[in-house]
Design a protein around this motif. Structure first.
Motif, PDB file in Angstrom:
ATOM      1  N   ASN A 118     -45.656 -24.762  12.159  1.00 41.53           N
ATOM      2  CA  ASN A 118     -44.886 -24.626  10.919  1.00 41.53           C
ATOM      3  C   ASN A 118     -45.047 -23.239  10.303  1.00 41.53           C
ATOM      4  OD1 ASN A 118     -43.926 -27.247  11.054  1.00 41.53           O
ATOM      5  ND2 ASN A 118     -45.538 -28.100   9.772  1.00 41.53           N
ATOM      6  N   SER A 120     -45.657 -20.455  11.988  1.00 38.49           N
ATOM      7  CA  SER A 120     -45.050 -19.417  12.836  1.00 38.49           C
ATOM      8  C   SER A 120     -43.571 -19.684  13.122  1.00 38.49           C
ATOM      9  CB  SER A 120     -45.819 -19.317  14.161  1.00 38.49           C
ATOM     10  OG  SER A 120     -45.768 -20.554  14.849  1.00 38.49           O
ATOM     11  N   GLN A 124     -46.318 -23.837   0.192  1.00 38.02           N
ATOM     12  CA  GLN A 124     -46.368 -24.411   1.544  1.00 38.02           C
ATOM     13  C   GLN A 124     -47.319 -23.620   2.442  1.00 38.02           C
ATOM     14  OE1 GLN A 124     -42.103 -24.184   2.257  1.00 38.02           O
ATOM     15  NE2 GLN A 124     -42.015 -26.419   2.525  1.00 38.02           N
ATOM     16  N   ARG A 125     -47.248 -22.286   2.315  1.00 37.51           N
ATOM     17  CA  ARG A 125     -48.104 -21.439   3.147  1.00 37.51           C
ATOM     18  C   ARG A 125     -49.589 -21.704   2.849  1.00 37.51           C
ATOM     19  NH1 ARG A 125     -45.056 -17.229   4.152  1.00 37.51           N
ATOM     20  NH2 ARG A 125     -44.880 -16.713   1.946  1.00 37.51           N
ATOM     21  N   ASP A 136     -39.374 -20.388  12.333  1.00 32.84           N
ATOM     22  CA  ASP A 136     -38.335 -19.502  11.792  1.00 32.84           C
ATOM     23  C   ASP A 136     -38.011 -19.779  10.329  1.00 32.84           C
ATOM     24  OD1 ASP A 136     -38.082 -18.215  14.215  1.00 32.84           O
ATOM     25  OD2 ASP A 136     -36.615 -19.671  14.981  1.00 32.84           O
ATOM     26  N   SER A 137     -38.271 -20.994   9.879  1.00 32.13           N
ATOM     27  CA  SER A 137     -37.869 -21.353   8.513  1.00 32.13           C
ATOM     28  C   SER A 137     -38.746 -20.659   7.476  1.00 32.13           C
ATOM     29  CB  SER A 137     -37.934 -22.873   8.320  1.00 32.13           C
ATOM     30  OG  SER A 137     -39.226 -23.341   8.623  1.00 32.13           O
ATOM     31  N   GLU A 138     -38.092 -20.299   6.345  1.00 30.81           N
ATOM     32  CA  GLU A 138     -38.810 -19.641   5.250  1.00 30.81           C
ATOM     33  C   GLU A 138     -39.751 -20.639   4.582  1.00 30.81           C
ATOM     34  OE1 GLU A 138     -38.720 -16.480   3.733  1.00 30.81           O
ATOM     35  OE2 GLU A 138     -37.853 -15.867   5.641  1.00 30.81           O
ATOM     36  N   LEU A 139     -40.963 -20.178   4.284  1.00 28.40           N
ATOM     37  CA  LEU A 139     -41.936 -21.046   3.613  1.00 28.40           C
ATOM     38  C   LEU A 139     -42.212 -20.524   2.206  1.00 28.40           C
ATOM     39  CD1 LEU A 139     -44.619 -21.499   6.439  1.00 28.40           C
ATOM     40  CD2 LEU A 139     -42.922 -23.178   5.733  1.00 28.40           C
ATOM     41  N   THR A 140     -42.383 -21.451   1.277  1.00 27.73           N
ATOM     42  CA  THR A 140     -42.787 -21.039  -0.072  1.00 27.73           C
ATOM     43  C   THR A 140     -44.280 -20.680  -0.035  1.00 27.73           C
ATOM     44  OG1 THR A 140     -43.448 -23.259  -0.745  1.00 27.73           O
ATOM     45  CG2 THR A 140     -41.135 -22.657  -1.101  1.00 27.73           C
ATOM     46  N   GLU A 141     -44.735 -19.986  -1.083  1.00 32.68           N
ATOM     47  CA  GLU A 141     -46.153 -19.637  -1.177  1.00 32.68           C
ATOM     48  C   GLU A 141     -47.022 -20.895  -1.188  1.00 32.68           C
ATOM     49  OE1 GLU A 141     -49.327 -17.060  -1.174  1.00 32.68           O
ATOM     50  OE2 GLU A 141     -47.193 -16.638  -0.839  1.00 32.68           O
TER      51      GLU A 141
END
Length: 213
Positions: free
Chosen positions: A16, A18, A27-28, A20-25
């Motif tokens: 998740n 690595s 989520q990261r 392609d989808s953008e992650l919020t802070e």
């Protein structure tokens, strides 16, 4: 839960991170926390497996020294009060001053016994009584909880490697090594461990070790 579980979770979290989808802070950070926690579990598991192998091969030495039982038990109680503030632990030491044992190995037994009691207790009834007595040539440590208990048909399996009692309160954290590891440790120390249990009432583990003073 088995050996593969932490690895599977690490792979999912890593994918998740690595992907392609953008992650919020948020989520990261969450995936980072998951990776850290699962790596810790894996590390603990590998350490226990290594210790298991050493115990089974008798490739570690007993380093006995005199320990003050009251002080030893109190220190572990205080440590777990910090780790689990909601865990009510009471201790009673009767007719025992000090005895000779390996404090590191005995500490491992204590840690696993206390962790196990916490893990298999109802969320609103986390209680453990630790009693230490001197009986003939033995010192007896009794760990009595008010947890979920163990069904009769499972009692014969609980000391097996990777066996885990199904428990709605502990779905995530256990790799099923604690009790098997305890039994191996106690055997190595020339003692024995037994269990009495009643479903929805609680469990008592009794660790008996040679009393040397």
């Amino acid at each position: 839960m088995n050996l593969k579980t932490p690895v599977s979770v690490i792979k999912i979290a890593g994918s998740n991170l690595s992907g392609d989808s953008e992650l919020t802070e948020k989520q990261r950070k969450r995936y980072g926390t998951i990776l850290n926690e699962e790596a810790d579990k894996l590390n603990e598991l590998m350490n226990k497996l290594l210790s298991f192998t050493q115990l089974e091969n008798k490739s570690i030495d007993l380093k006995k020294q005199e320990i003050d039982v009251d002080d030893f038990v109190s220190r572990y109680k205080e440590t777990f009060k910090i780790k689990y503030p909601d865990f009510k632990i009471t201790c009673k030491v009767s007719d025992v001053g000090s005895f000779y044992t390996d404090p590191v190995l005995l500490g491992s037994v204590f840690q696993n016994m206390v962790e196990n009691a916490y893990k298999y207790s109802h969320p609103n009834k986390k209680e453990l009584s630790i009693n230490v007595t001197h009986e003939k040539r033995n010192i007896v440590f009794s760990f009595i909880d008010k947890g979920i208990g163990i069904p009769k048909d499972e009692l014969g399996n609980i000391f097996k490697k990777f066996y885990r009692i199904e428990n709605q309160y502990n779905q995530n954290g256990s790799v099923g090594l604690g009790l098997a590891f305890c039994k191996e440790l106690v055997n190595f120390m020339d003692g024995e461990i037994t269990v009495n249990s009643k479903v929805n009432v609680g469990t008592e583990f009794i660790v008996t070790l040679p009393y040397e003073n």
